[in-house]
Design an enzyme around this catalytic site. Sequence first.
Site, PDB file in Angstrom:
ATOM      1  CG  ASN A 123     -14.477  -4.343  10.135  1.00 49.75           C
ATOM      2  OD1 ASN A 123     -14.390  -3.765  11.209  1.00 49.75           O
ATOM      3  ND2 ASN A 123     -13.562  -4.195   9.181  1.00 49.75           N
TER       4      ASN A 123
ATOM      5  CG  ASP B  77      -8.758  -9.393   4.580  1.00 50.34           C
ATOM      6  OD1 ASP B  77      -7.700  -8.844   4.935  1.00 50.34           O
ATOM      7  OD2 ASP B  77      -9.385 -10.195   5.299  1.00 50.34           O
TER       8      ASP B  77
ATOM      9  CE  LYS C 199     -30.205   4.031  -3.076  1.00 46.02           C
ATOM     10  NZ  LYS C 199     -31.492   4.476  -2.574  1.00 46.02           N
TER      11      LYS C 199
ATOM     12  N   PRO D  82      -4.368  -3.363  -0.186  1.00 47.58           N
ATOM     13  CG  PRO D  82      -3.600  -1.162  -0.031  1.00 47.58           C
ATOM     14  CD  PRO D  82      -4.756  -1.989  -0.516  1.00 47.58           C
ATOM     15  CG  ASP D  83      -1.114  -7.093   4.911  1.00 50.07           C
ATOM     16  OD1 ASP D  83      -0.839  -6.291   5.840  1.00 50.07           O
ATOM     17  OD2 ASP D  83      -1.394  -8.285   5.117  1.00 50.07           O
ATOM     18  CB  ILE D  84      -1.589  -1.171   6.132  1.00 53.33           C
ATOM     19  CG1 ILE D  84      -2.701  -0.733   5.181  1.00 53.33           C
ATOM     20  CG2 ILE D  84      -0.834   0.027   6.693  1.00 53.33           C
ATOM     21  CD1 ILE D  84      -3.885  -0.068   5.860  1.00 53.33           C
TER      22      ILE D  84
ATOM     23  CG  PHE E 236      -3.946  -5.755  17.526  1.00 52.15           C
ATOM     24  CD1 PHE E 236      -2.827  -4.986  17.762  1.00 52.15           C
ATOM     25  CD2 PHE E 236      -4.879  -5.929  18.546  1.00 52.15           C
ATOM     26  CE1 PHE E 236      -2.627  -4.393  19.003  1.00 52.15           C
ATOM     27  CE2 PHE E 236      -4.688  -5.348  19.789  1.00 52.15           C
ATOM     28  CZ  PHE E 236      -3.568  -4.578  20.019  1.00 52.15           C
TER      29      PHE E 236
ATOM     30  CE  LYS F   9      -4.056 -13.393  11.007  1.00 53.93           C
ATOM     31  NZ  LYS F   9      -5.414 -12.960  11.304  1.00 53.93           N
TER      32      LYS F   9
ATOM     33  CE  LYS G 223      -1.312  -9.817   8.431  1.00 56.60           C
ATOM     34  NZ  LYS G 223      -2.075  -8.779   7.754  1.00 56.60           N
TER      35      LYS G 223
HETATM   36  N1  CTP Z   1      -3.755  -5.545   8.414  1.00 55.68           N
HETATM   37  C1  CTP Z   1      -3.329  -4.475   7.640  1.00 55.68           C
HETATM   38  N2  CTP Z   1      -3.768  -4.351   6.359  1.00 55.68           N
HETATM   39  C2  CTP Z   1      -4.604  -5.257   5.820  1.00 55.68           C
HETATM   40  C3  CTP Z   1      -5.050  -6.349   6.606  1.00 55.68           C
HETATM   41  C4  CTP Z   1      -4.608  -6.450   7.901  1.00 55.68           C
HETATM   42  O1  CTP Z   1      -2.556  -3.641   8.130  1.00 55.68           O
HETATM   43  N3  CTP Z   1      -4.999  -5.101   4.584  1.00 55.68           N
HETATM   44  C5  CTP Z   1      -3.241  -5.693   9.780  1.00 55.68           C
HETATM   45  C6  CTP Z   1      -4.264  -5.511  10.869  1.00 55.68           C
HETATM   46  O2  CTP Z   1      -4.318  -4.157  11.310  1.00 55.68           O
HETATM   47  C7  CTP Z   1      -3.731  -6.426  11.954  1.00 55.68           C
HETATM   48  C8  CTP Z   1      -3.082  -7.547  11.193  1.00 55.68           C
HETATM   49  O3  CTP Z   1      -2.788  -7.004   9.898  1.00 55.68           O
HETATM   50  O4  CTP Z   1      -2.707  -5.815  12.698  1.00 55.68           O
HETATM   51  C9  CTP Z   1      -3.896  -8.809  11.066  1.00 55.68           C
HETATM   52  O5  CTP Z   1      -5.069  -8.574  10.378  1.00 55.68           O
HETATM   53  P1  CTP Z   1      -6.114  -9.759  10.044  1.00 55.68           P
HETATM   54  O6  CTP Z   1      -7.176  -9.178   9.183  1.00 55.68           O
HETATM   55  O7  CTP Z   1      -6.546 -10.402  11.299  1.00 55.68           O
HETATM   56  O8  CTP Z   1      -5.217 -10.764   9.277  1.00 55.68           O
HETATM   57  P2  CTP Z   1      -5.220 -11.234   7.812  1.00 55.68           P
HETATM   58  O9  CTP Z   1      -3.826 -11.166   7.353  1.00 55.68           O
HETATM   59  O10 CTP Z   1      -6.227 -10.490   7.012  1.00 55.68           O
HETATM   60  O11 CTP Z   1      -5.608 -12.751   7.944  1.00 55.68           O
HETATM   61  P3  CTP Z   1      -7.031 -13.510   8.023  1.00 55.68           P
HETATM   62  O12 CTP Z   1      -8.109 -12.552   7.617  1.00 55.68           O
HETATM   63  O13 CTP Z   1      -6.851 -14.629   7.138  1.00 55.68           O
HETATM   64  O14 CTP Z   1      -7.176 -13.932   9.465  1.00 55.68           O
END
Ligand code: CTP
Length: 426
Positions: free
Chosen positions: A225, A294, A304, A322-324, A343, A357, A361
């Site tokens: 991204n 995500d 390739k 994983p959502d860190i 953030f 959010k 979170k």
């Molecule tokens: N984050 C993380 N790990 C992930 C996704 C997000 O640690 N896999 C953290 C980001 O660093 C940020 C926060 O979560 O601090 C919000 O990330 P964002 O991508 O905006 O939120 P999402 O939960 O993915 O929600 P959405 O995409 O639906 O807005």
Amino acid sequence: MTNQANPEQGDAAQDLAGKHIVLGLSGGIACYKSAELCRALIKAGATVQVVMTEAAAQFITPVTLQALSGRPVYTSQWDAREPNSMAHINLSREADAIVIAPMSADFMAKLLHGRADDLLSLMCLARPIASVPLLVAPAMNREMYAHPATQRNFLQLEADGATVLGVGTGFQACGETGDGRMLEPDQLLEDIIAFFTPKVLAGQRVLITAGPTYEAMDPVRGITNRSSGKMGFAIARAAREAGADVTLVAGPVALPTPRGVTRVDVRSAVEMHEAVMARASQAGIFIATAAVADWRPASPADRKIKKDGSKSTPQLEFVENPDILAAVASDAATRGTPYCVGFAAESHDLVENASAKRLRKKVPLLVGNVGPDTFGQDHNALLLIDANGHLELPLAPKRVLARRLVQEIASRVRSVRSVGSAKALP
Ligand code: CTP
């Protein structure tokens, strides 16, 4: 919030606005770098008065430093321009700090013995020790630097209240390679700015994620991204300047590591997750600025992916990463630490989306911004949301915002720690 840069603010944060620095040069080839340092200090908002020893003037002329600082350079204690004939008193009383760069081995030995046979050493000795700090940037050959006498002198100089700014490593003017080079002007500038920054995070370990992640499809292609990592790197720098021990887990970005910050480079979200989880339990504060992907391709190809002439397109399946932040916040809920800051990069309805959010979170503080406006820019505007409501930090350079944010985090951490654990907050 808009993200148009305000021309009044300029690009550079005026980190040293209002500070008056006496820049002292002793003799050494590194004097050529002091010209650049003088300029950098002025660009950062300081006023600079240069004082040179006779030896320094063998390496660079006072004319150069006068032109760069916009002030006549002082080289002699007998300078007749001072009405009271006491340049050493007058110059040191005006200073917010005296910075000796370069400091030669000989000049250091002089300082240690309290000798005062030239204007610069006389001025250092005469400075009010409690109110005018002395910062020194050594520059010498590697053997001179390693000599027990020099190392002993560093310790004594620090014991006498000076701040020794360290040295660089590498090729030296004498042709040898090793420790002892004077730090580069931009490194010295960072250290001087850090010196003046209030230490609101002293003793804190801060863990930060920054940048994008890269999710491989095959060995040459991947999904990423537009996050530049600039905000996370600015926060890492600001936290270190505020006295924290900072570890920065960075996705693939080409930004220089802020001084004094430990950097761990990762590529994918899974790698970032591993790097963070291995360190989170030792951190007092966790700041998740990374734009973590995500999803990742479920089975990246080993080779390739080639066109096969059939016009069929590759079919990609994704799995969730994983959502860190959520993982660290969940551990923090049981342990009470680290204090977690998330953030949110949103494209619309910032207050509503970011507030939701924060609760989702389960973090005490969430920082919202408008993602598409801020990616890659040097300016940003932030919205801080916590249990008490929201606070807007208006458009400013990311560096300025990072400092404000660090102060806001520090004050929240202080109040959380003074009333009990962080787990009660969200
Ligand atoms: N984050 C993380 N790990 C992930 C996704 C997000 O640690 N896999 C953290 C980001 O660093 C940020 C926060 O979560 O601090 C919000 O990330 P964002 O991508 O905006 O939120 P999402 O939960 O993915 O929600 P959405 O995409 O639906 O807005």
